[in-house]
Scaffold this motif. Structure first.
Motif, PDB file in Angstrom:
ATOM      1  N   TRP A  11      -2.908  13.066   9.072  1.00 38.32           N
ATOM      2  CA  TRP A  11      -4.240  12.836   8.483  1.00 38.32           C
ATOM      3  C   TRP A  11      -5.155  12.254   9.548  1.00 38.32           C
ATOM      4  O   TRP A  11      -4.849  11.216  10.143  1.00 38.32           O
ATOM      5  N   THR A  13      -8.663  10.643   9.876  1.00 37.99           N
ATOM      6  CA  THR A  13      -9.828  10.116   9.145  1.00 37.99           C
ATOM      7  C   THR A  13     -11.061  10.301  10.034  1.00 37.99           C
ATOM      8  O   THR A  13     -10.963  10.292  11.262  1.00 37.99           O
ATOM      9  N   VAL A  44     -13.532   6.372   2.384  1.00 44.80           N
ATOM     10  CA  VAL A  44     -12.419   5.729   3.091  1.00 44.80           C
ATOM     11  C   VAL A  44     -12.500   4.200   2.981  1.00 44.80           C
ATOM     12  O   VAL A  44     -11.554   3.492   3.287  1.00 44.80           O
ATOM     13  N   VAL A  50      -8.156   5.523  -1.608  1.00 43.71           N
ATOM     14  CA  VAL A  50      -7.398   5.919  -0.410  1.00 43.71           C
ATOM     15  C   VAL A  50      -5.897   5.864  -0.716  1.00 43.71           C
ATOM     16  O   VAL A  50      -5.140   6.771  -0.340  1.00 43.71           O
ATOM     17  N   VAL A  54      -3.541   9.152  -0.349  1.00 52.33           N
ATOM     18  CA  VAL A  54      -2.368   9.184   0.548  1.00 52.33           C
ATOM     19  C   VAL A  54      -1.108   9.469  -0.270  1.00 52.33           C
ATOM     20  O   VAL A  54      -0.235  10.238   0.157  1.00 52.33           O
ATOM     21  N   ILE A  62      -0.932   9.068  10.639  1.00 50.86           N
ATOM     22  CA  ILE A  62      -2.387   8.960  10.451  1.00 50.86           C
ATOM     23  C   ILE A  62      -3.026   8.601  11.790  1.00 50.86           C
ATOM     24  O   ILE A  62      -2.529   7.717  12.505  1.00 50.86           O
ATOM     25  N   HIS A  64      -6.486   7.099  12.692  1.00 46.14           N
ATOM     26  CA  HIS A  64      -7.638   6.524  11.979  1.00 46.14           C
ATOM     27  C   HIS A  64      -8.854   6.466  12.907  1.00 46.14           C
ATOM     28  O   HIS A  64      -9.007   5.541  13.692  1.00 46.14           O
ATOM     29  N   HIS A  90     -10.235  -0.125   7.416  1.00 43.49           N
ATOM     30  CA  HIS A  90      -8.855  -0.326   7.905  1.00 43.49           C
ATOM     31  C   HIS A  90      -7.981  -0.982   6.852  1.00 43.49           C
ATOM     32  O   HIS A  90      -6.779  -0.720   6.785  1.00 43.49           O
ATOM     33  N   SER A  92      -8.108  -0.283   3.652  1.00 45.75           N
ATOM     34  CA  SER A  92      -7.679   0.834   2.792  1.00 45.75           C
ATOM     35  C   SER A  92      -6.607   1.672   3.472  1.00 45.75           C
ATOM     36  O   SER A  92      -5.571   1.969   2.880  1.00 45.75           O
ATOM     37  N   VAL A  93      -6.894   2.063   4.715  1.00 42.29           N
ATOM     38  CA  VAL A  93      -6.025   3.053   5.367  1.00 42.29           C
ATOM     39  C   VAL A  93      -4.670   2.423   5.719  1.00 42.29           C
ATOM     40  O   VAL A  93      -3.608   3.015   5.487  1.00 42.29           O
ATOM     41  N   LEU A 105       1.080   5.202  12.524  1.00 44.68           N
ATOM     42  CA  LEU A 105      -0.385   5.176  12.388  1.00 44.68           C
ATOM     43  C   LEU A 105      -0.991   4.735  13.718  1.00 44.68           C
ATOM     44  O   LEU A 105      -0.513   3.785  14.340  1.00 44.68           O
ATOM     45  N   TYR A 107      -4.413   3.360  15.238  1.00 48.74           N
ATOM     46  CA  TYR A 107      -5.718   2.766  14.943  1.00 48.74           C
ATOM     47  C   TYR A 107      -6.553   2.816  16.215  1.00 48.74           C
ATOM     48  O   TYR A 107      -6.085   2.427  17.285  1.00 48.74           O
TER      49      TYR A 107
END
Ligand code: GDP
Length: 323
Positions: A11, A13, A44, A50, A54, A62, A64, A90, A92-93, A105, A107
């Motif tokens: 994913w 974003t 988002v 979110v 997901v 992910i 992000h 951040h 949420s994700v 993930l 970031y």
């Protein structure tokens, strides 16, 4: 160490933004499935939505990239938006990634979250060692909390969340709004419009003396995939070219590419911001990754993209919105 394969569902974003769109282009060269979601379908910043999204789409990784971003003027006008939007995104994700056991993930932070006065080139360990640059403190605080949050999830829940600290980016799909953009898209547009109008002068903000480093977004997208596969460390890692130049030199380069005949005037009533910002990229170099797109080539390519889309009227020239 892992390799991106057909089993991966990644994913991205913020896939319409400068970085997200470049990551999608890069991912299309792999056989992973790419997940994206439009802003109309998913905000988002909304924790519950979110988490639901997901849970339904089950990404395995992910990247992000979504963020509310802007240049020195936009940051000073809308600090609450820059702070709240980026924090909410951040929260949420990352919480959804934890809840639904996303394997990894990435970031994406920013080089402007380092202290204003830190030694140059900037090493990763300088984070949080001194005061921030006031012209983008709200954005910086939000992004720092995102980077730290990746570490907290790692400590408390064992999540494989990593963070990258990119330098200033440029490339296709940038924000070319003169008030809210970063310096490079603003210069590309100003010189281009001056050429179209036959102006004799282009105005550049500040003294021209601040030094900045610029990286083509396709290089960062490539680094994102590299880190996803090769980096499992909680410490943030710098991604840049390690090469800086003054704003005056940058303006000259853009002038040379776009409109060599024009004269440049510096407007010293506009802020300079931090005086130098260049990353120490030795850690990512040691891992085996370095940039490949030199500034002059990247600028030419971005200018060609800009000129074609300016004519077609389908680029961001007027507003700044979360990407
Ligand atoms: P920063 O790297 O966070 O300071 O963000 P910017 O990209 O907005 O600004 C970088 C430097 O470029 C600052 O010294 C600005 O004053 C200078 N600059 C020169 N002309 C412009 C312009 O037209 N727009 C922007 N945003 N910055 C400009």
């Amino acid at each position: 160490m892992s390799h991106i394969s057909a089993a991966d569902r990644i994913w991205v974003t913020g896939h319409r933004g400068l970085l997200g769109s470049a990551v999608v282009r890069r991912l299309k060269q792999t056989n992973a499935s790419i997940l994206t979601c439009d802003r109309q379908t998913l905000d988002v910043r909304d924790v519950a939505s979110v988490a639901r999204w997901v849970g339904e789409h089950r990404p395995t990784q992910i990247i992000h990239c979504a963020g509310t971003v802007g240049g020195i003027w936009a940051n000073s006008q809308r600090p609450v938006d820059f702070f709240n939007d980026n924090c909410l995104m951040h929260i949420s994700v990352l919480s959804a990634a934890h809840r639904h056991q996303v394997q990894k993930l990435l970031y994406v932070g920013s080089s402007c979250i380092y202290p204003r006065e830190c030694p140059q080139p900037i090493r990763e360990e300088y984070l949080l060692t001194d005061s921030l640059e006031p012209t983008n403190a709200a954005y910086a605080l939000a992004k720092i909390s995102g980077v730290m949050s990746c570490q907290f999830y790692r400590e408390q829940h064992g999540c494989n969340f990593i963070s990258a600290m990119p330098t200033n980016l440029y490339g296709p799909n940038d924000n070319f709004d003169l008030k809210t953009s970063h310096v490079l898209p603003a210069l590309i547009r100003r010189f281009h419009e001056a050429k179209l109008q036959g102006d004799s002068e282009v105005v550049v903000w500040g003294s021209g003396r601040p030094r900045r480093e610029f990286m083509h977004v396709d290089d960062l997208a490539d680094a994102c995939l590299f880190l996803l596969q090769n980096y499992d460390d909680g410490r943030p890692i710098n991604v840049g070219t390690g090469i800086d130049l003054t704003i005056a030199e940058l303006a000259d380069l853009v002038r040379y590419i776009v409109y060599p005949e024009v004269h440049v005037r510096f407007d010293s009533t506009k802020p300079d911001g931090t005086l130098r910002k260049v990353l120490d990229v030795s850690r990512i170099h040691e891992l085996g990754w370095s940039h490949t797109i030199e500034l002059q080539r990247g600028l030419r390519q971005t200018y060609d993209w800009f000129a074609a889309h300016y004519q077609a009227g389908d680029i961001r020239l007027g507003t700044v919105t979360p990407s």
